[in-house]
Scaffold this motif. Sequence first.
Motif, PDB file in Angstrom:
ATOM      1  N   HIS A 110      46.223  47.874  19.250  1.00  0.00           N
ATOM      2  CA  HIS A 110      45.223  47.926  17.957  1.00  0.00           C
ATOM      3  C   HIS A 110      45.453  49.263  17.354  1.00  0.00           C
ATOM      4  O   HIS A 110      45.114  49.434  16.116  1.00  0.00           O
ATOM      5  CB  HIS A 110      43.582  47.501  18.304  1.00  0.00           C
TER       6      HIS A 110
ATOM      7  N   GLU B  50      48.961  45.177  28.939  1.00  0.00           N
ATOM      8  CA  GLU B  50      49.568  46.641  28.980  1.00  0.00           C
ATOM      9  C   GLU B  50      51.003  46.266  29.352  1.00  0.00           C
ATOM     10  O   GLU B  50      51.886  46.949  28.608  1.00  0.00           O
ATOM     11  CB  GLU B  50      49.023  47.626  29.503  1.00  0.00           C
TER      12      GLU B  50
ATOM     13  N   LEU C 224      42.656  41.177  22.990  1.00  0.00           N
ATOM     14  CA  LEU C 224      42.697  42.428  23.579  1.00  0.00           C
ATOM     15  C   LEU C 224      41.471  43.361  23.375  1.00  0.00           C
ATOM     16  O   LEU C 224      41.389  44.273  24.197  1.00  0.00           O
ATOM     17  CB  LEU C 224      44.196  43.160  23.382  1.00  0.00           C
TER      18      LEU C 224
ATOM     19  N   THR D  66      44.272  51.120  31.230  1.00  0.00           N
ATOM     20  CA  THR D  66      45.106  50.008  30.913  1.00  0.00           C
ATOM     21  C   THR D  66      45.460  49.236  32.047  1.00  0.00           C
ATOM     22  O   THR D  66      46.157  48.262  31.958  1.00  0.00           O
ATOM     23  CB  THR D  66      46.122  50.576  30.303  1.00  0.00           C
TER      24      THR D  66
ATOM     25  N   ASP E 283      39.755  48.497  21.617  1.00  0.00           N
ATOM     26  CA  ASP E 283      40.284  49.991  22.616  1.00  0.00           C
ATOM     27  C   ASP E 283      41.690  49.562  22.936  1.00  0.00           C
ATOM     28  O   ASP E 283      42.188  50.431  23.667  1.00  0.00           O
ATOM     29  CB  ASP E 283      39.254  50.444  23.394  1.00  0.00           C
ATOM     30  N   HIS E 284      42.358  48.737  22.687  1.00  0.00           N
ATOM     31  CA  HIS E 284      43.766  48.443  23.280  1.00  0.00           C
ATOM     32  C   HIS E 284      44.645  49.483  22.235  1.00  0.00           C
ATOM     33  O   HIS E 284      44.637  49.497  21.070  1.00  0.00           O
ATOM     34  CB  HIS E 284      44.334  46.960  23.317  1.00  0.00           C
ATOM     35  N   ARG E 285      45.549  49.579  23.248  1.00  0.00           N
ATOM     36  CA  ARG E 285      46.584  50.838  22.501  1.00  0.00           C
ATOM     37  C   ARG E 285      47.458  49.863  21.162  1.00  0.00           C
ATOM     38  O   ARG E 285      47.863  50.456  19.962  1.00  0.00           O
ATOM     39  CB  ARG E 285      47.528  50.993  23.545  1.00  0.00           C
TER      40      ARG E 285
ATOM     41  N   CYS F 175      48.251  41.138  32.461  1.00  0.00           N
ATOM     42  CA  CYS F 175      47.988  42.479  32.072  1.00  0.00           C
ATOM     43  C   CYS F 175      48.492  42.824  30.707  1.00  0.00           C
ATOM     44  O   CYS F 175      49.825  42.785  30.515  1.00  0.00           O
ATOM     45  CB  CYS F 175      48.563  43.573  33.168  1.00  0.00           C
TER      46      CYS F 175
ATOM     47  N   PRO G  94      49.914  38.556  24.104  1.00  0.00           N
ATOM     48  CA  PRO G  94      50.144  39.855  23.908  1.00  0.00           C
ATOM     49  C   PRO G  94      51.683  40.303  23.440  1.00  0.00           C
ATOM     50  O   PRO G  94      51.818  40.837  22.737  1.00  0.00           O
ATOM     51  CB  PRO G  94      49.683  40.635  25.277  1.00  0.00           C
TER      52      PRO G  94
END
Length: 851
Positions: free
Chosen positions: A736, A661, A729, A411, A732-734, A659, A692
């Motif tokens: 999602h 995250e 994103l 991340t 594999d992004h949190r 970023c 984001p």
Amino acid sequence: MNATGTPVTAADRFDVFLCSAAADRVEKALRAGGLRVFRGHPFDDFDMSARELAASRVLLADFPPGLRTDRVLPIVAEESPPELLRRVRSAVALGPGLSSLWPVHRELVASRAVLLGGPAGIGKTTLAEQYACLFGRFGGRVLRTGPFGHLDPDDFLPQFHLALATAAGTSGLGFDRLRARLARAIEAAGERVLVLVDDVPAGLPPAVLERVVLPAGRVRTLLTGRGTGRPTATVDVPGLPLEEGLRLLGSPDARFVARCGGHPMTLRATAFTTRHRPGSSPDALPDTAPHAIRDVLVRLGRPARELLRLGAVLAPAPIPPEVARVAGDRASFGAATEELVEQGFAVWAGENLRLQALAVEVACGEFGEPAPGRAAEAVLGGLADGESASSSTSPSSDSGGSSTSPSSDPTGGSTSPSGYSADNTTSPSTDPTGNRTSPGAGAVRNAPPDRASATGPAVGSDPPSPPIGTTVAGRRHLLLQHARVLAEHSTAHRVALLRPVAAAHEAHGDPGTAGEIHATILSTGEATAADFTAAARVELACGLDAEAAGHARQALVLAPGHPEAALIAAQALDGQGDYAEADRTYWHAHLPTTSEERYRAAKARRLRGRPREAVALLGPALAAPGPIRDELNLEYARNLLQAGQPKRARDVAAEVEDCPEADLIQADAAVTDRDPADLAADYARRHGVKSPLTLTASVHAGRAALARGHPREALAALAETELAVRRVLGDDHRLHHRIRHAMGLAHARLHEFDRQADLLETIRAPQLRLLGRTHPETLETCLDLGLALALGGRGPLERATGLVDDAARDAETAPGVSPALSAKARAAKQVVRLPEPFVSALHALERLVWP
């Protein structure tokens, strides 16, 4: 049109386009000599209105004498008026010269990206470099990358990432963060930047080309390639005009110029052949470049042919002299290079030699590839020397830093200062033959590196930026390109050549490509403990915890007690939720002291559900300078949020730029104070619908709709948000994972348990790795997956029971678990044990899946 907006007529044609801040004496001398002069001005925001540039034969400007082409000349302070006049008249006599630059500029004014297309050797790179020369001298900055034509399309983006980072003078950033940070720095500086992408591979899809273009309005991208998916605009590079073709051919045979389409390599090779074959007619000679080049190659001396053959096992990039010299003996090197330069088959790129790609291709087909051993040894020697020089000149690391590998946390990513550097004064040594030319400058045109320029700096010019290949980073980048290609030809040196290439991709924030290279290294059977450790490190960064644990253990077998291998093994075990084994492997025996060690230990505590301990551990490390600072702040913010301090978490996360995250943490913190739907609308107005921040708030809004009892409305909203999250994103992004869990809850409300189970199966392992076994989101996913399997009658009941029981046990012991989640865990244990008829008739299901 001229500067006043009126059309340029034949009477308005100019001999010289003069661009100088203080060149009255030059203009006076030129006009006194009967030349027509136009005083030009710098480009203005990509919108130069003067077609006088296209209507001129020669550009005369303030820039260093080593930076020139046949039509782009420097103003030299020491030159007398008669000498200046003679030099400019010689260039003007060559005929029309700058008209080909106008279509390039016109398209770049209208479009953010332009592709120069055409067959091999036609002069695409020459034209691109000429334009870059003008752009750089008129106040713009140029980032030069490539060539990439030897790569498979799938390998292009990783190599472009490495080249762009090197050109920009930064490292440690993943590709998307690098693009965003460069774009922001360019806009903040108010500069105009040209990204030159030389020789893109054929067959690149438009989506890949779109990622090459930096997301900044003040950036233009100029690509060259033989054929690829078209960007927004294309300029096909034609052959030489008749007048120039006749001059290059050296005979008044207009029919041959037309027959070969004005191809510069064909004309130059044919001119050489006719000079050495008296009485022959061009009509009897080949009119295609490969055949014409072959007729020249067979007449070259053996040292020159060997030097061309060397290009077959190297990358089509400038070659450092110590590598080029292995093609022959030192005594013959100078003569061989002069012979190749004379024929247009090579050009000096600063201190390095660039071979013409088409000539190398023909030489390889005619004479075969050389043995790569000596070249591999020279490249490895150059890389070792560069590493030693870099180590001896670099400042000692701060006591809070670490010399170990980049962070493996997917991340984050190692960062570098937000500023960038760019080459804004370099220009190639070019000629009309289409030679692939230098991205650097500073040497007299076509002069070897030991032949220094006798002229001083030009009037009114800044010192030129160092050519690519002469700075430590640039030279190492060249050697790495050659190492990657040589590894395909040299079995004996393959592992040694691939190690520094893998390390470079990892250092530049591309663990995926580094992992592919390490896989090749491990497959050779020559891997050491260090190789297994490096492979495990990048696998960890890619989320491949099982593979990382296995390779780290193999490293420990080869080197018992290896501290980095033990650390990686422990982190991989943490990612799989095996905290007890991770503690035995590393954590119990090691106390963190440096900033990086504190970062790793804090993450381990967060995964175990102990965020307050992590916050205390990170406090002394937050002031650490260098690349790890962003990771420290991100980890600090995660733990603050998990420890119930949303305001502090939001403030810390705001310090981390570019970023997703960090944006997710800020949005999560803000939701504690505001209605998520209102927050999503506010973020959309301020940051755009693809931000984001907006996407995170939208997910919260979708879950809120589900809590109000509107599962279909929630599904529709979440599905739309999911598409945007995957585009912006990635899968594999949190965020999602969070969307998929919420969609699973909506399906459960609709009694679609199989669909819920399918969604939850995809996110359980990633959540375990990223969030930890006892994180509320991980616990809830495990509980809901067990319930979905049981209620849907899917698979063995023992698996559903095991998932629920394990999650319920963790919920009882983990700190910070909400009473609602604890109640859900207790209820889930009862539900998965009810007989099937009772389960299907359970009216309390609504309260169970959403307490």
